[in-house]
Each structure stands twice: as structure tokens, then as C-alpha cells.
Design an enzyme around this catalytic site. Structure first.
Site, PDB file in Angstrom:
ATOM      1  N   GLY A   1      -8.098   9.767   9.505  1.00 43.80           N
ATOM      2  CA  GLY A   1      -8.518   9.605  10.837  1.00 43.80           C
ATOM      3  C   GLY A   1      -9.635  10.861  11.193  1.00 43.80           C
TER       4      GLY A   1
ATOM      5  CB  ALA B   1      -8.238   8.359   4.539  1.00 42.48           C
ATOM      6  N   GLY B   2     -11.045   8.568   6.217  1.00 43.38           N
ATOM      7  CA  GLY B   2     -12.265   9.436   6.543  1.00 43.38           C
ATOM      8  C   GLY B   2     -13.694   8.568   7.022  1.00 43.38           C
TER       9      GLY B   2
ATOM     10  CG  ASN C   1      -5.893   2.080  11.699  1.00 40.58           C
ATOM     11  OD1 ASN C   1      -4.829   2.210  11.337  1.00 40.58           O
ATOM     12  ND2 ASN C   1      -6.465   1.634  12.671  1.00 40.58           N
ATOM     13  CB  THR C   2      -9.007   6.323  12.877  1.00 39.14           C
ATOM     14  OG1 THR C   2      -7.729   6.657  12.296  1.00 39.14           O
ATOM     15  CG2 THR C   2      -9.180   7.390  14.131  1.00 39.14           C
TER      16      THR C   2
ATOM     17  CE  LYS D   1      -3.450   2.719   2.416  1.00 42.91           C
ATOM     18  NZ  LYS D   1      -3.810   3.297   3.570  1.00 42.91           N
TER      19      LYS D   1
END
Length: 263
Positions: A164, A190-191, A212-213, A103
Site C-alpha cells: 500500500g 505490493a508497492g 490492489n491499493t 496466496k
């Protein structure tokens, strides 16, 4: 097409039953991470090698914590600010026996963490020529996505909103264009902050989501992982089913033919 007719997610010739990828950063403990991975049903797990201190057994142990018989490890170049750094980390991952999937992240901006399109393209060009399967993390940039596809990237991974931030699909229109023009899988990365964000990405026709976050920092990561996996699945089913068009006016649910008249 029914849910049973759906095809698996295929990236660089490898098939996966889950369309959710999960990151491994920010968890409060490795135990919480393991339970979240189990609950998510994911088949692909990303690991930021640039942020592992190989002299620290506690940091290094993350690679030993992940069951490689169950999960495909996707090394990422998070933390790299230049194309040169990213290429070096990808080569290191291959030398460590983690394979040729990477990645690709090139992020010189420490405040907004927006990917560098020029550095990303240059690093992708080098790595693809060296035989890597490159999954590039990019802004919601349709021309760049096209160029990377033409170069031979395995996917394109546009951000929904800053890493995040949990803002969801702020870049929805651009992501829709990327999906429309895609010749490789599109992974929204992301987001994503909630299952509804993941569901929307999949409803638009994205092939997968990377989260992830939203999971790692949830009060209950395993429960959130399960919830977001449900959002990904629901969005995928809605995309396959074909949603109704949005109308500027009402449309009666009951049939208008054969209505009994009222005097």
C-alpha cells in the site's frame, strides 16, 4: 518474438491471457470494484477470507459479487500472523469450494506489514504437502525464493516495496536476482503505485504483477485499472523486444559512415 508470439501466463498448469492480477480490498463500493475488474482485463482476483465477516451479509457478498465464470478466485491468507492461522484459512477456503489455490501471506508485523519468511516457509511446506498450489508473498529475498521453488511453490511473489505504500520497485536489485534464478513465475506484489511501476517490473522480466491499493484508492479505479493493465502490457512487450544497453557515453543516432566532409 512479436507480441503475437508471446506465450500466456501459466501458473500450476492453468493459462491466463492477462499478466495482471487484481486485489479486492479497500474499494469504496462493490460497484467500483466490479468496474475496475472489468477494465483491467484480469483473469485472477484475490480475496482475503480472513477479513470477511461471514455473519455480515454486506461483507460476505464480495464472493457473490465476483463473476467466477470470468475470474479465477485466488483466496489469500491476509491478516494471518502465524503459519498455523494461514494453514487454517487455506483449508477453510478449500472446504468452501474455492479450490486448492492459495496466496500465502504470513504477516505478524502490524506497522510495516513485512512477511515473515520463517512462518511463510513453514506454512508453504504444510500446504504443498496437502496438495495446494501455493503462491507465497515474500520479501525481496532471493534465497527464500529459491527455497520455496525447491519446495514446490507455484510462484514466488516478492514485494516491490511495503504493501500500500505506492513506492514502486524499491527492491529492484533483489527482484532482478529472483527473476534471474526463477524456475516458476515471478509475480511482483505490493508497492506498485502507478502504471510506470508495473511497466518497470515487467521490463525486468517479471511474469506478472498483482495490484490492489493503487487501483482501489484511485479517484477513478476503473481508469487506473485500465492504465496499469497498459503498463503491464507495455513492460512485457519491452522485455520481449529487448531494450538497448545503458551506456556511460553518447551514441549518435545517425550513421557515421559516408558522412559528407565539411571544409
Amino acid at each position: 518474438m512479436t507480441a503475437l508470439d508471446d506465450t500466456p501466463l501459466v501458473i500450476a498448469g492453468r493459462a491466463f491471457s492477462s499478466r495482471l492480477m487484481l486485489g479486492t480490498g479497500k474499494y469504496r463500493s462493490n460497484a467500483e470494484m466490479r468496474t475496475a475488474l472489468d477494465a483491467s482485463g484480469t483473469g485472477i482476483v484475490t480475496v482475503a477470507l480472513r477479513r470477511i465477516d461471514f455473519d455480515d451479509p454486506a461483507s460476505r457478498s464480495i464472493l457473490d459479487t465476483i463473476d467466477r465464470d470470468r475470474f479465477a478466485i485466488l483466496p489469500n491468507t491476509a491478516g494471518c500472523q502465524t503459519a498455523e492461522e494461514a494453514v487454517r484459512i487455506a483449508r477453510m477456503a478449500r472446504a468452501m469450494g474455492l479450490g486448492e489455490w492459495v496466496k500465502l501471506e504470513v504477516i505478524p508485523d502490524p506497522r510495516y506489514l513485512l512477511p515473515d519468511p520463517i512462518g511463510t516457509f513453514e506454512a508453504a511446506r504444510i500446504l504443498i504437502a496437502e496438495g495446494f498450489a501455493v503462491l507465497p508473498y515474500i520479501g525481496a529475498d532471493p534465497p527464500l525464493a529459491r527455497r520455496l521453488q525447491e519446495l514446490g511453490s507455484a510462484t514466488v511473489m516478492p514485494l516491490g516495496s511495503p504493501i500500500g505504500s505506492g513506492q514502486g520497485l524499491v527492491n529492484r536489485t533483489a527482484i532482478e536476482i529472483i527473476i534471474e534464478q526463477a524456475t516458476v513465475p515471478v509475480v511482483v506484489d505490493a508497492g506498485i503505485g502507478a502504471p510506470s511501476d508495473a511497466a518497470l517490473a515487467m521490463e525486468l522480466g517479471a511474469d506478472a504483477c498483482l495490484v490492489n491499493t493503487a487501483v482501489a484508492l484511485a479517484q477513478n479505479p476503473a481508469l487506473m485499472a485500465e492504465a496499469i493493465a497498459g503498463g503491464v502490457r507495455a513492460g512485457r512487450l519491452a522485455f520481449l523486444a529487448g531494450r538497448i544497453p545503458r551506456l556511460p557515453y553518447a551514441s549518435a543516432s545517425s550513421p557515421l559512415t559516408g558522412v559528407v566532409g565539411v571544409n
